[in-house]
Design a protein around this motif. Structure first.
Motif, PDB file in Angstrom:
ATOM      1  N   THR A 134     -11.391 -27.203 -15.688  1.00  0.00           N
ATOM      2  CA  THR A 134     -10.781 -27.259 -16.967  1.00  0.00           C
ATOM      3  C   THR A 134     -11.113 -28.521 -18.053  1.00  0.00           C
ATOM      4  OG1 THR A 134      -9.588 -25.212 -16.443  1.00  0.00           O
ATOM      5  CG2 THR A 134      -9.690 -25.208 -19.064  1.00  0.00           C
ATOM      6  N   GLU A 135     -10.131 -29.129 -17.793  1.00  0.00           N
ATOM      7  CA  GLU A 135      -9.814 -30.430 -18.830  1.00  0.00           C
ATOM      8  C   GLU A 135     -11.335 -31.539 -18.589  1.00  0.00           C
ATOM      9  OE1 GLU A 135      -7.085 -34.856 -19.308  1.00  0.00           O
ATOM     10  OE2 GLU A 135      -7.735 -33.702 -16.469  1.00  0.00           O
ATOM     11  N   TRP A 136     -12.163 -32.030 -17.728  1.00  0.00           N
ATOM     12  CA  TRP A 136     -12.826 -32.064 -18.343  1.00  0.00           C
ATOM     13  C   TRP A 136     -14.300 -31.537 -18.541  1.00  0.00           C
ATOM     14  CZ3 TRP A 136     -17.721 -30.438 -15.815  1.00  0.00           C
ATOM     15  CH2 TRP A 136     -19.031 -31.666 -16.076  1.00  0.00           C
ATOM     16  N   TYR A 137     -14.434 -29.726 -18.229  1.00  0.00           N
ATOM     17  CA  TYR A 137     -15.563 -29.486 -19.239  1.00  0.00           C
ATOM     18  C   TYR A 137     -14.925 -29.636 -20.864  1.00  0.00           C
ATOM     19  CZ  TYR A 137     -16.969 -25.664 -21.637  1.00  0.00           C
ATOM     20  OH  TYR A 137     -18.492 -25.089 -21.581  1.00  0.00           O
ATOM     21  N   ILE A 138     -12.993 -29.773 -20.456  1.00  0.00           N
ATOM     22  CA  ILE A 138     -13.207 -30.107 -22.752  1.00  0.00           C
ATOM     23  C   ILE A 138     -13.174 -31.101 -23.120  1.00  0.00           C
ATOM     24  CG2 ILE A 138     -11.079 -29.607 -23.553  1.00  0.00           C
ATOM     25  CD1 ILE A 138      -9.873 -27.450 -22.090  1.00  0.00           C
ATOM     26  N   ARG A 139     -13.503 -32.206 -22.063  1.00  0.00           N
ATOM     27  CA  ARG A 139     -13.800 -33.115 -22.378  1.00  0.00           C
ATOM     28  C   ARG A 139     -15.071 -33.900 -22.454  1.00  0.00           C
ATOM     29  NH1 ARG A 139      -9.979 -37.981 -21.377  1.00  0.00           N
ATOM     30  NH2 ARG A 139      -7.447 -36.950 -20.945  1.00  0.00           N
ATOM     31  N   LYS A 140     -15.655 -32.954 -21.444  1.00  0.00           N
ATOM     32  CA  LYS A 140     -17.159 -33.635 -21.751  1.00  0.00           C
ATOM     33  C   LYS A 140     -17.480 -32.221 -22.994  1.00  0.00           C
ATOM     34  CE  LYS A 140     -21.368 -34.057 -19.442  1.00  0.00           C
ATOM     35  NZ  LYS A 140     -21.697 -34.966 -19.010  1.00  0.00           N
ATOM     36  N   LYS A 141     -17.297 -31.360 -23.197  1.00  0.00           N
ATOM     37  CA  LYS A 141     -17.573 -30.330 -24.345  1.00  0.00           C
ATOM     38  C   LYS A 141     -17.673 -31.004 -25.987  1.00  0.00           C
ATOM     39  CE  LYS A 141     -19.751 -26.684 -23.671  1.00  0.00           C
ATOM     40  NZ  LYS A 141     -21.346 -26.460 -24.641  1.00  0.00           N
ATOM     41  N   THR A 142     -16.324 -32.324 -25.632  1.00  0.00           N
ATOM     42  CA  THR A 142     -15.373 -32.511 -27.429  1.00  0.00           C
ATOM     43  C   THR A 142     -16.125 -34.210 -27.302  1.00  0.00           C
ATOM     44  OG1 THR A 142     -13.659 -33.167 -26.396  1.00  0.00           O
ATOM     45  CG2 THR A 142     -13.566 -31.154 -27.599  1.00  0.00           C
ATOM     46  N   GLY A 143     -17.122 -34.784 -25.855  1.00  0.00           N
ATOM     47  CA  GLY A 143     -17.765 -35.670 -26.132  1.00  0.00           C
ATOM     48  C   GLY A 143     -16.800 -37.152 -25.626  1.00  0.00           C
ATOM     49  N   MET A 144     -15.704 -37.027 -24.808  1.00  0.00           N
ATOM     50  CA  MET A 144     -14.526 -37.817 -24.971  1.00  0.00           C
ATOM     51  C   MET A 144     -14.660 -38.556 -23.291  1.00  0.00           C
ATOM     52  SD  MET A 144     -11.409 -35.581 -25.808  1.00  0.00           S
ATOM     53  CE  MET A 144     -10.084 -37.566 -25.672  1.00  0.00           C
ATOM     54  N   LEU A 145     -16.063 -38.073 -23.068  1.00  0.00           N
ATOM     55  CA  LEU A 145     -16.696 -38.672 -20.833  1.00  0.00           C
ATOM     56  C   LEU A 145     -18.013 -39.633 -21.657  1.00  0.00           C
ATOM     57  CD1 LEU A 145     -16.175 -35.427 -18.649  1.00  0.00           C
ATOM     58  CD2 LEU A 145     -15.062 -37.617 -19.306  1.00  0.00           C
TER      59      LEU A 145
END
Length: 138
Positions: free
Chosen positions: A127-138
Motif C-alpha cells: 500500500t505504501e509503495w502504491y501511494i508513493r508511485k501514484k503521488t510521484g514520490m518514486l
C-alpha cells in the motif's frame, strides 16, 4: 430488603456520634442519616457497607511466640524478631543450602512463521509503495 431500623446516636464530642446495632445477619446494607434540630435539617449522609463472616485469623492478632518457635524448630528453621532482621540476612547468606543461581529465560518469537502477520506487513508495504508511485514520490 425492606427491613428498616432506627438508631439514635450519642454525642462523643465535637460533632462526632456513635451508636450500636446488635446481631445483624451477613449481607450488604445501605444507610442514611439526617441531623435535625427543632425541626430544621442541618445535614444528611448516606452510604453502604457489608457484613461478612468473621475470619478466625482476626480473632487474636497478638503474636503467638510459642507456636512460631515450635514451627521453626520442627521445620529446621529459626525464629527471628523484627529487630533481628540483620542476623536473618547473615544466616541466609552463610547457609550452604542457599547458593546464588542465575536463571536465564529466552523467548524467541519468529514473526516470519506467523502467516497472518506476514501478510499484513506485506499488504502495508504494498500500500505504501502504491501511494508513493501514484503521488510521484518514486
Amino acid at each position: 430488603d425492606n427491613d428498616k431500623r432506627e438508631l439514635l446516636l450519642n454525642s462523643i464530642y465535637n460533632g462526632r456520634y456513635y451508636g450500636k446495632i446488635a446481631s445483624m445477619p451477613r449481607g450488604d446494607y445501605a444507610y442514611s442519616g439526617e441531623a435535625v434540630i427543632e425541626g430544621k435539617s442541618l445535614g444528611s449522609a448516606k452510604g453502604k457497607f457489608s457484613i461478612g463472616e468473621i475470619a478466625i485469623e482476626y480473632q487474636n492478632l497478638k503474636m503467638n511466640y510459642s507456636l512460631l518457635t515450635n514451627i521453626a524448630e520442627r521445620t529446621g528453621g529459626k525464629f527471628y524478631f523484627p529487630n533481628e532482621s540483620s542476623s536473618l540476612i547473615d544466616d541466609v547468606l552463610n547457609n550452604s543450602m542457599f547458593t546464588e543461581q542465575s536463571i536465564r529465560i529466552r523467548n524467541d518469537l519468529l514473526i516470519w512463521d506467523m502467516i497472518y502477520i506476514m501478510a499484513l506487513a506485506l499488504a502495508c508495504f504494498a500500500t505504501e509503495w502504491y501511494i508513493r508511485k501514484k503521488t510521484g514520490m518514486l
